[in-house]
Design a protein around this motif. Structure first.
Motif, PDB file in Angstrom:
ATOM      1  N   ALA A   1      -1.765   6.862   9.551  1.00  0.00           N
ATOM      2  CA  ALA A   1      -1.078   8.111   9.185  1.00  0.00           C
ATOM      3  C   ALA A   1       0.425   7.988   9.404  1.00  0.00           C
ATOM      4  O   ALA A   1       1.224   8.459   8.582  1.00  0.00           O
ATOM      5  CB  ALA A   1      -1.651   9.276   9.991  1.00  0.00           C
ATOM      6  N   THR A   2       0.823   7.336  10.492  1.00  0.00           N
ATOM      7  CA  THR A   2       2.251   7.139  10.777  1.00  0.00           C
ATOM      8  C   THR A   2       2.898   6.272   9.710  1.00  0.00           C
ATOM      9  O   THR A   2       3.991   6.579   9.218  1.00  0.00           O
ATOM     10  CB  THR A   2       2.441   6.500  12.172  1.00  0.00           C
ATOM     11  N   GLN A   3       2.222   5.190   9.331  1.00  0.00           N
ATOM     12  CA  GLN A   3       2.765   4.315   8.294  1.00  0.00           C
ATOM     13  C   GLN A   3       2.854   5.046   6.959  1.00  0.00           C
ATOM     14  O   GLN A   3       3.814   4.868   6.207  1.00  0.00           O
ATOM     15  CB  GLN A   3       1.918   3.059   8.157  1.00  0.00           C
ATOM     16  N   ALA A   4       1.863   5.878   6.676  1.00  0.00           N
ATOM     17  CA  ALA A   4       1.901   6.655   5.430  1.00  0.00           C
ATOM     18  C   ALA A   4       3.107   7.587   5.432  1.00  0.00           C
ATOM     19  O   ALA A   4       3.821   7.702   4.427  1.00  0.00           O
ATOM     20  CB  ALA A   4       0.611   7.449   5.264  1.00  0.00           C
TER      21      ALA A   4
ATOM     22  N   ARG B   1       6.254   5.558   4.894  1.00  0.00           N
ATOM     23  CA  ARG B   1       6.375   5.093   3.500  1.00  0.00           C
ATOM     24  C   ARG B   1       6.749   6.233   2.571  1.00  0.00           C
ATOM     25  O   ARG B   1       7.504   6.038   1.614  1.00  0.00           O
ATOM     26  CB  ARG B   1       5.084   4.421   3.047  1.00  0.00           C
ATOM     27  N   MET B   2       6.222   7.438   2.839  1.00  0.00           N
ATOM     28  CA  MET B   2       6.611   8.596   2.027  1.00  0.00           C
ATOM     29  C   MET B   2       8.110   8.861   2.174  1.00  0.00           C
ATOM     30  O   MET B   2       8.803   9.118   1.188  1.00  0.00           O
ATOM     31  CB  MET B   2       5.815   9.839   2.425  1.00  0.00           C
ATOM     32  N   GLN B   3       8.602   8.785   3.414  1.00  0.00           N
ATOM     33  CA  GLN B   3      10.030   8.989   3.641  1.00  0.00           C
ATOM     34  C   GLN B   3      10.850   7.894   2.961  1.00  0.00           C
ATOM     35  O   GLN B   3      11.893   8.167   2.366  1.00  0.00           O
ATOM     36  CB  GLN B   3      10.331   9.028   5.134  1.00  0.00           C
ATOM     37  N   TRP B   4      10.392   6.657   3.065  1.00  0.00           N
ATOM     38  CA  TRP B   4      11.099   5.538   2.453  1.00  0.00           C
ATOM     39  C   TRP B   4      11.155   5.708   0.940  1.00  0.00           C
ATOM     40  O   TRP B   4      12.205   5.526   0.320  1.00  0.00           O
ATOM     41  CB  TRP B   4      10.437   4.219   2.815  1.00  0.00           C
ATOM     42  N   LEU B   5      10.032   6.112   0.335  1.00  0.00           N
ATOM     43  CA  LEU B   5      10.007   6.316  -1.107  1.00  0.00           C
ATOM     44  C   LEU B   5      10.933   7.456  -1.514  1.00  0.00           C
ATOM     45  O   LEU B   5      11.597   7.387  -2.554  1.00  0.00           O
ATOM     46  CB  LEU B   5       8.577   6.582  -1.585  1.00  0.00           C
ATOM     47  N   GLN B   6      11.003   8.485  -0.690  1.00  0.00           N
ATOM     48  CA  GLN B   6      11.890   9.607  -0.987  1.00  0.00           C
ATOM     49  C   GLN B   6      13.350   9.165  -0.929  1.00  0.00           C
ATOM     50  O   GLN B   6      14.137   9.474  -1.815  1.00  0.00           O
ATOM     51  CB  GLN B   6      11.651  10.752  -0.010  1.00  0.00           C
ATOM     52  N   VAL B   7      13.714   8.428   0.115  1.00  0.00           N
ATOM     53  CA  VAL B   7      15.094   7.923   0.245  1.00  0.00           C
ATOM     54  C   VAL B   7      15.416   6.981  -0.907  1.00  0.00           C
ATOM     55  O   VAL B   7      16.486   7.058  -1.510  1.00  0.00           O
ATOM     56  CB  VAL B   7      15.289   7.222   1.611  1.00  0.00           C
TER      57      VAL B   7
ATOM     58  N   ALA C   1       0.841  -1.202   0.000  1.00  0.00           N
ATOM     59  CA  ALA C   1       0.000   0.000   0.000  1.00  0.00           C
ATOM     60  C   ALA C   1       0.870   1.244   0.000  1.00  0.00           C
ATOM     61  O   ALA C   1       1.856   1.329   0.716  1.00  0.00           O
ATOM     62  CB  ALA C   1      -0.917   0.004   1.221  1.00  0.00           C
ATOM     63  N   GLY C   2       0.472   2.177  -0.816  1.00  0.00           N
ATOM     64  CA  GLY C   2       1.204   3.435  -0.889  1.00  0.00           C
ATOM     65  C   GLY C   2       0.690   4.416   0.152  1.00  0.00           C
ATOM     66  O   GLY C   2      -0.302   4.160   0.839  1.00  0.00           O
ATOM     67  N   PRO C   3       1.363   5.538   0.258  1.00  0.00           N
ATOM     68  CA  PRO C   3       0.953   6.558   1.227  1.00  0.00           C
ATOM     69  C   PRO C   3      -0.491   7.022   1.038  1.00  0.00           C
ATOM     70  O   PRO C   3      -1.199   7.253   2.009  1.00  0.00           O
ATOM     71  CB  PRO C   3       1.937   7.701   0.990  1.00  0.00           C
ATOM     72  N   ASP C   4      -0.924   7.152  -0.214  1.00  0.00           N
ATOM     73  CA  ASP C   4      -2.296   7.602  -0.455  1.00  0.00           C
ATOM     74  C   ASP C   4      -3.322   6.623   0.100  1.00  0.00           C
ATOM     75  O   ASP C   4      -4.301   7.025   0.734  1.00  0.00           O
ATOM     76  CB  ASP C   4      -2.554   7.815  -1.950  1.00  0.00           C
ATOM     77  N   ALA C   5      -3.096   5.335  -0.120  1.00  0.00           N
ATOM     78  CA  ALA C   5      -4.025   4.318   0.396  1.00  0.00           C
ATOM     79  C   ALA C   5      -4.035   4.327   1.922  1.00  0.00           C
ATOM     80  O   ALA C   5      -5.098   4.208   2.544  1.00  0.00           O
ATOM     81  CB  ALA C   5      -3.640   2.936  -0.123  1.00  0.00           C
ATOM     82  N   LEU C   6      -2.868   4.480   2.520  1.00  0.00           N
ATOM     83  CA  LEU C   6      -2.786   4.521   3.982  1.00  0.00           C
ATOM     84  C   LEU C   6      -3.467   5.763   4.547  1.00  0.00           C
ATOM     85  O   LEU C   6      -4.145   5.701   5.576  1.00  0.00           O
ATOM     86  CB  LEU C   6      -1.329   4.455   4.435  1.00  0.00           C
ATOM     87  N   LEU C   7      -3.310   6.897   3.873  1.00  0.00           N
ATOM     88  CA  LEU C   7      -3.983   8.110   4.329  1.00  0.00           C
ATOM     89  C   LEU C   7      -5.490   7.995   4.160  1.00  0.00           C
ATOM     90  O   LEU C   7      -6.255   8.502   4.988  1.00  0.00           O
ATOM     91  CB  LEU C   7      -3.433   9.334   3.602  1.00  0.00           C
ATOM     92  N   ASN C   8      -5.934   7.307   3.112  1.00  0.00           N
ATOM     93  CA  ASN C   8      -7.368   7.052   2.959  1.00  0.00           C
ATOM     94  C   ASN C   8      -7.885   6.186   4.108  1.00  0.00           C
ATOM     95  O   ASN C   8      -8.972   6.436   4.644  1.00  0.00           O
ATOM     96  CB  ASN C   8      -7.670   6.381   1.621  1.00  0.00           C
ATOM     97  N   ASP C   9      -7.115   5.174   4.485  1.00  0.00           N
ATOM     98  CA  ASP C   9      -7.491   4.331   5.629  1.00  0.00           C
ATOM     99  C   ASP C   9      -7.539   5.153   6.912  1.00  0.00           C
ATOM    100  O   ASP C   9      -8.450   4.997   7.721  1.00  0.00           O
ATOM    101  CB  ASP C   9      -6.503   3.172   5.803  1.00  0.00           C
TER     102      ASP C   9
END
Length: 100
Positions: free
Chosen positions: A77-80, A83-89, A21-29
């Motif tokens: 929200a924390t996982q999102a 994951r955003m940070q991980w994708l950026q790195v 799941a990407g950040p968007d899906a996690l933020l939707n959750d």
């Protein structure tokens, strides 16, 4: 007090996200969980307004459930965020050439 197993459920619930799941899906959750909490609080307020009081035996279970909804939203929200940070790195490391 354990009414119909609800107290056990609220203490033992955990949120497991899809590892893909990407950040968007996690933020939707997260939004969905927080919406559940919002509606539960509104229902509790309506019950108190209509009846002048709330069943004291059920109140702790209702409050624990609301806390669980909020905790689940926070976890999403924390996982999102992670994951955003991980994708950026990950993106930065693939774009930076390695020098010897």
């Amino acid at each position: 007090m354990d009414i119909f197993g609800e107290a056990w459920i609220t203490r033992h619930v955990e949120y497991f996200s899809d590892p893909e799941a990407g950040p968007d899906a996690l933020l939707n959750d997260a939004t969905e969980w927080l919406h559940f909490a919002h509606n539960a609080i509104r229902l509790l307020a309506e019950l108190a307004d209509e009846h002048g009081s709330v069943n004291a035996q059920r109140l702790p279970v209702m409050l624990e459930s609301i806390a669980t909804f909020i905790e689940m939203g926070t976890r999403c929200a924390t996982q999102a965020h992670l994951r955003m940070q991980w994708l950026q790195v990950k993106h930065e490391t693939t774009q930076t050439p390695v020098q010897a």
